[in-house]
Design a protein around this motif. Structure first.
Motif, PDB file in Angstrom:
ATOM      1  N   GLY A 260      58.518  25.374  46.508  1.00  0.00           N
ATOM      2  CA  GLY A 260      57.185  25.293  47.067  1.00  0.00           C
ATOM      3  C   GLY A 260      57.082  24.333  48.234  1.00  0.00           C
ATOM      4  N   ASN A 261      58.220  23.985  48.841  1.00  0.00           N
ATOM      5  CA  ASN A 261      58.219  23.072  49.988  1.00  0.00           C
ATOM      6  C   ASN A 261      57.751  23.752  51.265  1.00  0.00           C
ATOM      7  N   LYS A 262      57.912  25.070  51.331  1.00  0.00           N
ATOM      8  CA  LYS A 262      57.503  25.810  52.518  1.00  0.00           C
ATOM      9  C   LYS A 262      56.903  27.139  52.095  1.00  0.00           C
ATOM     10  N   MET A 263      55.728  27.440  52.622  1.00  0.00           N
ATOM     11  CA  MET A 263      55.050  28.708  52.374  1.00  0.00           C
ATOM     12  C   MET A 263      54.671  29.327  53.707  1.00  0.00           C
ATOM     13  N   VAL A 264      54.856  30.633  53.818  1.00  0.00           N
ATOM     14  CA  VAL A 264      54.493  31.326  55.047  1.00  0.00           C
ATOM     15  C   VAL A 264      53.735  32.599  54.710  1.00  0.00           C
ATOM     16  N   ASN A 265      52.882  33.008  55.627  1.00  0.00           N
ATOM     17  CA  ASN A 265      52.269  34.333  55.582  1.00  0.00           C
ATOM     18  C   ASN A 265      52.696  35.083  56.833  1.00  0.00           C
ATOM     19  N   ILE A 266      53.091  36.331  56.664  1.00  0.00           N
ATOM     20  CA  ILE A 266      53.529  37.152  57.792  1.00  0.00           C
ATOM     21  C   ILE A 266      52.714  38.432  57.814  1.00  0.00           C
ATOM     22  N   ASP A 274      53.566  38.561  63.002  1.00  0.00           N
ATOM     23  CA  ASP A 274      52.989  37.258  63.295  1.00  0.00           C
ATOM     24  C   ASP A 274      53.097  36.403  62.044  1.00  0.00           C
ATOM     25  N   MET A 275      53.741  35.243  62.162  1.00  0.00           N
ATOM     26  CA  MET A 275      53.961  34.377  61.003  1.00  0.00           C
ATOM     27  C   MET A 275      53.243  33.052  61.182  1.00  0.00           C
ATOM     28  N   VAL A 276      52.643  32.564  60.113  1.00  0.00           N
ATOM     29  CA  VAL A 276      52.016  31.255  60.112  1.00  0.00           C
ATOM     30  C   VAL A 276      52.477  30.509  58.864  1.00  0.00           C
ATOM     31  N   GLU A 277      52.742  29.208  59.015  1.00  0.00           N
ATOM     32  CA  GLU A 277      53.153  28.386  57.880  1.00  0.00           C
ATOM     33  C   GLU A 277      51.942  27.674  57.296  1.00  0.00           C
ATOM     34  N   VAL A 278      51.880  27.597  55.978  1.00  0.00           N
ATOM     35  CA  VAL A 278      50.823  26.860  55.298  1.00  0.00           C
ATOM     36  C   VAL A 278      51.248  25.392  55.260  1.00  0.00           C
ATOM     37  N   LYS A 279      50.597  24.561  56.042  1.00  0.00           N
ATOM     38  CA  LYS A 279      50.970  23.157  56.169  1.00  0.00           C
ATOM     39  C   LYS A 279      50.408  22.329  55.012  1.00  0.00           C
ATOM     40  N   ASP A 280      50.896  21.087  54.898  1.00  0.00           N
ATOM     41  CA  ASP A 280      50.390  20.172  53.877  1.00  0.00           C
ATOM     42  C   ASP A 280      48.885  20.001  53.998  1.00  0.00           C
ATOM     43  N   ASN A 281      48.239  19.934  52.838  1.00  0.00           N
ATOM     44  CA  ASN A 281      46.797  19.713  52.743  1.00  0.00           C
ATOM     45  C   ASN A 281      45.984  20.844  53.371  1.00  0.00           C
ATOM     46  N   THR A 282      46.554  22.043  53.363  1.00  0.00           N
ATOM     47  CA  THR A 282      45.831  23.215  53.848  1.00  0.00           C
ATOM     48  C   THR A 282      45.999  24.357  52.844  1.00  0.00           C
ATOM     49  N   TYR A 283      45.197  25.400  53.041  1.00  0.00           N
ATOM     50  CA  TYR A 283      45.325  26.584  52.202  1.00  0.00           C
ATOM     51  C   TYR A 283      45.103  27.827  53.048  1.00  0.00           C
ATOM     52  N   LEU A 284      45.470  28.970  52.487  1.00  0.00           N
ATOM     53  CA  LEU A 284      45.331  30.238  53.186  1.00  0.00           C
ATOM     54  C   LEU A 284      44.926  31.300  52.181  1.00  0.00           C
ATOM     55  N   GLU A 285      43.989  32.151  52.581  1.00  0.00           N
ATOM     56  CA  GLU A 285      43.519  33.246  51.732  1.00  0.00           C
ATOM     57  C   GLU A 285      43.802  34.572  52.426  1.00  0.00           C
ATOM     58  N   ARG A 286      44.115  35.601  51.624  1.00  0.00           N
ATOM     59  CA  ARG A 286      44.410  36.907  52.205  1.00  0.00           C
ATOM     60  C   ARG A 286      43.731  38.000  51.392  1.00  0.00           C
ATOM     61  N   VAL A 287      43.185  38.975  52.120  1.00  0.00           N
ATOM     62  CA  VAL A 287      42.770  40.231  51.515  1.00  0.00           C
ATOM     63  C   VAL A 287      43.449  41.339  52.320  1.00  0.00           C
ATOM     64  N   ASN A 288      42.904  42.531  52.316  1.00  0.00           N
ATOM     65  CA  ASN A 288      43.637  43.668  52.867  1.00  0.00           C
ATOM     66  C   ASN A 288      43.176  44.024  54.281  1.00  0.00           C
ATOM     67  N   VAL A 291      44.215  39.635  60.295  1.00  0.00           N
ATOM     68  CA  VAL A 291      43.302  38.594  60.784  1.00  0.00           C
ATOM     69  C   VAL A 291      43.834  37.901  62.036  1.00  0.00           C
ATOM     70  N   ARG A 292      45.117  38.028  62.331  1.00  0.00           N
ATOM     71  CA  ARG A 292      45.685  37.374  63.513  1.00  0.00           C
ATOM     72  C   ARG A 292      46.174  38.374  64.561  1.00  0.00           C
ATOM     73  N   MET A 293      46.709  39.503  64.123  1.00  0.00           N
ATOM     74  CA  MET A 293      47.221  40.498  65.057  1.00  0.00           C
ATOM     75  C   MET A 293      46.093  41.436  65.494  1.00  0.00           C
ATOM     76  N   SER A 294      46.121  41.803  66.756  1.00  0.00           N
ATOM     77  CA  SER A 294      45.144  42.751  67.279  1.00  0.00           C
ATOM     78  C   SER A 294      45.652  44.161  67.017  1.00  0.00           C
ATOM     79  N   VAL A 295      45.147  44.748  65.933  1.00  0.00           N
ATOM     80  CA  VAL A 295      45.638  46.038  65.448  1.00  0.00           C
ATOM     81  C   VAL A 295      44.446  46.937  65.142  1.00  0.00           C
ATOM     82  N   ASN A 296      44.530  48.190  65.501  1.00  0.00           N
ATOM     83  CA  ASN A 296      43.517  49.152  65.074  1.00  0.00           C
ATOM     84  C   ASN A 296      43.637  49.347  63.569  1.00  0.00           C
ATOM     85  N   GLN A 297      42.578  49.058  62.866  1.00  0.00           N
ATOM     86  CA  GLN A 297      42.634  49.117  61.414  1.00  0.00           C
ATOM     87  C   GLN A 297      41.319  49.634  60.849  1.00  0.00           C
TER      88      GLN A 297
END
Length: 438
Positions: A260-266, A274-288, A291-297
């Motif tokens: 659990g020393n390193k967590m990433v969301n891709i 597009d990858m982002v790392e979850v840094k210390d003292n932060t959190y990240l939530e995901r649904v379907n 949120v970062r890539m410009s994609v037709n969805q």
């Protein structure tokens, strides 16, 4: 006929139900297998679950009413998908072949299930947004925030999977063409290849979110890619496996090293990642949704409502408040913990948490805000390479130990040298005295 490890199968395959607790009336099955080749792994799993798999593929409405009719009218596109993924992931393909043979079900049926996200995306123009993605999820990751280091996942699916999913523990004894983990664990659906929901092995843990891009091309299929991620031997290896070229559709994957020393969301799409790392003292939530890539969805109503609930909730203060978030039913139409009541169509069939503080994996088969976990397991022992922060101590011990050994032998040699010289001097003195006396 292909050879398979029958003796290993009889000795090491286990199938049992875990008793339901605290209001959960639905059992969760566990299957443990030791297998040789990928075909053997699939065959043994199919043989164990053959009756249930045959019943499932004959009654699963999306397969019978949507996927198979599409196949009959689009066999050329189907063949292109199958050939591409057989070439890209021959071991995964052979595992699916073994699964079909072991269960005595149609290989076409299982390959349609393995291509379900891509086919649904092709059909999405004629379907409602909530029908486009049939397996959905809500995920949470926190790194050293409010004393929480955790990954959590709500698995949402069709009601058919209430009795159609299980925990799969596999040991692979085959020699792969590339380095791969020899053991993996997965929350697996009947008739499907493992890995597209929740998985972990001796090196990583990960959870997956289906995403709804409207563009799809023949290429590496979502479920083939995530099965390959189960073979990862490090976090970096998992990232490479999760972001190949020629991706057919897209998805989001959350990966952490075993400590659990390193967590990433891709976020992954056919156009890149597009990858982002979850840094210390932060959190990240995901649904379907992206949120970062410009994609037709084409996100569904449930996705939009769950995202709004997460935004309003804020950061959980502890594990209990996180479980309250995952079990939230405050939205009467599209809650986070889903019950399939109209207008929603899917159910939350399992919740899985990876607590890196307590080293516990907890699996819930009912609302985690109201019920105890159905099963608690320990995270695998940490591989040696995760102990990087202790290497300086190890080196210090080695250096001090070596110095002690060298010093000991030097002093021993000096002591023996002095004793020998003293003995020689005494002998010489005694000889001289003897000569004088005589």
């Amino acid at each position: 006929m292909r050879s398979r490890t029958a003796a290993v199968f009889l000795a090491a395959s286990v199938f049992f139900s875990v008793a339901a607790v605290s209001g959960s009336s639905l059992p969760l099955q566990t299957v443990a297998i030791v297998a040789g080749e990928p075909y053997d792994l699939g065959y043994q799993l199919g043989e164990i679950l053959s009756d249930r798999m045959r019943d499932f593929v004959s009654t699963y409405s999306p397969l019978v009413d949507v996927l198979y009719p599409w196949y009959t009218n689009n066999s050329a596109t189907y063949d292109s998908f199958v050939q591409f993924n057989n070439d890209a992931y021959p071991e995964v393909y052979q595992e699916i072949v073994g699964l079909a043979d072991g269960a005595s079900v149609s290989l076409v049926d299982l390959l349609l299930l393995a291509l379900e996200p891509e086919i649904m995306a092709i059909l999405c123009a004629t379907l409602s947004p909530d029908q486009c993605v049939r397996q959905q999820s809500t995920d949470f990751m926190a790194m050293e925030m409010n004393d929480i280091s955790i990954m959590a996942h709500n698995d949402d699916a069709d009601s058919a999977y209430f009795h159609g999913h299980f925990l799969f523990h596999a040991s692979q004894t085959w020699q792969p063409t590339a380095l791969a983990a020899d053991r993996f664990n997965s929350l697996t659906y009947l008739g499907h290849v493992s890995g597209f929901s929740v998985g972990w092995n001796d090196y990583i843990v990960y959870t997956v979110n289906s995403l709804p891009p409207t563009d799809v091309t023949v290429g590496r299929a979502f479920y083939f890619i995530t099965r390959d991620v189960l073979n990862s031997i490090s976090l970096d290896d998992a990232i490479l496996r999760a972001t190949p070229d020629n991706v057919a559709l897209g998805y989001s994957i959350n990966i952490a090293d075993l400590m659990g020393n390193k967590m990433v969301n891709i976020e992954v799409h056919s156009s890149g990642s597009d990858m982002v790392e979850v840094k210390d003292n932060t959190y990240l939530e995901r649904v379907n949704q992206y949120v970062r890539m410009s994609v037709n969805q084409k996100p569904g109503n449930s996705t939009l409502h769950r995202a709004a609930t997460l935004d309003a909730y804020g950061s959980p203060l502890n594990v209990d408040s996180l479980l309250g978030l995952l079990g939230d039913t405050s939205d009467p139409d599209y809650p986070i913990f889903r019950n399939g009541n109209a207008p929603d169509t899917l159910f939350t069939i399992s919740t899985v948490t990876f607590d890196f503080k307590s080293r516990a994996i907890s699996v819930y088969h009912a609302n985690p805000a109201l019920n105890e976990p159905l099963q608690i397991m320990s995270l695998p022992p940490l591989p040696i390479e995760t102990y990087d922060e202790f290497r300086w101590l190890f080196l210090l011990v080695v250096i001090l130990g070596s110095a002690f050994c060298v010093g000991f032998f030097v002093l021993l040699a000096l002591y023996l040298h002095l004793r020998i010289r003293a003995g020689y001097a005494n002998m010489k003195q005694n000889t001289e005295l003897s000569e004088k006396t005589s």
